[in-house]
Scaffold this active site. Structure first.
Site, PDB file in Angstrom:
ATOM      1  N   ASP A  32       0.909  -1.140   0.053  1.00  0.00           N
ATOM      2  CA  ASP A  32      -0.091   0.190  -0.072  1.00  0.00           C
ATOM      3  C   ASP A  32       0.898   1.250  -0.020  1.00  0.00           C
ATOM      4  OD1 ASP A  32      -3.196   0.472   1.214  1.00  0.00           O
ATOM      5  OD2 ASP A  32      -1.889   2.074   1.026  1.00  0.00           O
ATOM      6  N   ASN A  88     -13.007  -3.759   3.281  1.00  0.00           N
ATOM      7  CA  ASN A  88     -13.947  -2.697   3.328  1.00  0.00           C
ATOM      8  C   ASN A  88     -14.952  -2.882   2.198  1.00  0.00           C
ATOM      9  OD1 ASN A  88     -12.627  -1.653   5.807  1.00  0.00           O
ATOM     10  ND2 ASN A  88     -11.579  -0.238   4.429  1.00  0.00           N
ATOM     11  N   GLN A  95     -14.565   2.063   2.237  1.00  0.00           N
ATOM     12  CA  GLN A  95     -14.176   1.694   0.769  1.00  0.00           C
ATOM     13  C   GLN A  95     -13.720   2.838   0.107  1.00  0.00           C
ATOM     14  OE1 GLN A  95     -16.413  -1.196  -1.614  1.00  0.00           O
ATOM     15  NE2 GLN A  95     -14.523  -1.674  -2.965  1.00  0.00           N
ATOM     16  N   HIS A 101     -10.152  -5.802  -2.461  1.00  0.00           N
ATOM     17  CA  HIS A 101      -9.076  -5.840  -2.099  1.00  0.00           C
ATOM     18  C   HIS A 101      -9.137  -6.298  -0.554  1.00  0.00           C
ATOM     19  CE1 HIS A 101      -9.876  -1.569  -1.842  1.00  0.00           C
ATOM     20  NE2 HIS A 101      -9.141  -1.706  -0.540  1.00  0.00           N
ATOM     21  N   HIS A 103      -6.969  -6.176   2.952  1.00  0.00           N
ATOM     22  CA  HIS A 103      -5.680  -5.607   3.636  1.00  0.00           C
ATOM     23  C   HIS A 103      -4.901  -6.528   4.519  1.00  0.00           C
ATOM     24  CE1 HIS A 103      -7.107  -1.148   2.875  1.00  0.00           C
ATOM     25  NE2 HIS A 103      -8.082  -1.532   2.785  1.00  0.00           N
TER      26      HIS A 103
END
Ligand code: AMP
Ligand code: ZN
Length: 137
Positions: A32, A88, A95, A101, A103
């Site tokens: 990230d 999310n 989100q 995705h 995390h």
């Protein structure tokens, strides 16, 4: 299927470079760019799904297996003390990128990653109502 204006479609499929920890035919795992902690990574399918509601069962199963393997590797490599694995769905849940995705957030003893909520309260009646609503579907 890819979506033309989706940044994670482009990253997952290698059209935009990323710091990639892992790649296979279906997924890319990359760091990230605005990490919650050192090593914060994202598991992203190469195929476009807006979120978990849309994700295929096959990719959902694979994502969790990848999460399991990757947090073990990262714990050894980064010497972190634990991990949050979360994702999310929709704006109200935080989100911001509408391509599924997951995390992977390494946790270090005493870090200040703020993923806490205030514990609430409920009654047996409220719990029963929720159970009945969900089980009716
Ligand atoms: P979410 O808020 O759950 O949709 O998470 C989106 C995540 O994507 C955030 O943690 C962002 O920092 C991260 N992000 C957004 N754009 C990029 C990018 N180009 N490369 C890497 N991570 C990104
Ligand atoms: Zn996409």
């Amino acid at each position: 299927m890819k979506k033309d204006d989706c940044i994670f479609c482009k990253i997952a499929n290698g059209e935009i470079p990323s710091s990639t920890l892992y790649e296979d035919d279906d997924f890319r795992i990359f760091l990230d760019l605005a990490p919650a902690s050192k090593g914060h990574a994202l598991i992203v399918p190469k195929e476009h799904f807006d979120n978990l509601y849309e994700l295929s069962d096959e990719k959902a199963s694979k994502a969790l297996v990848l999460a399991k393997k990757t947090i073990s590797k990262m714990t050894e490599a980064l010497k972190c003390d634990g991990f949050n694995v979360l994702q999310n769905n929709n704006e109200c849940a935080g989100q911001t990128v509408y391509h599924f995705h997951m995390h992977l957030i390494p946790r270090y003893k005493g870090d200040d990653v703020g993923l806490k909520w205030t514990p609430g309260e409920n009654t047996q009646e409220e719990r029963d109502e929720i159970v009945n609503k969900v089980r009716a579907i």
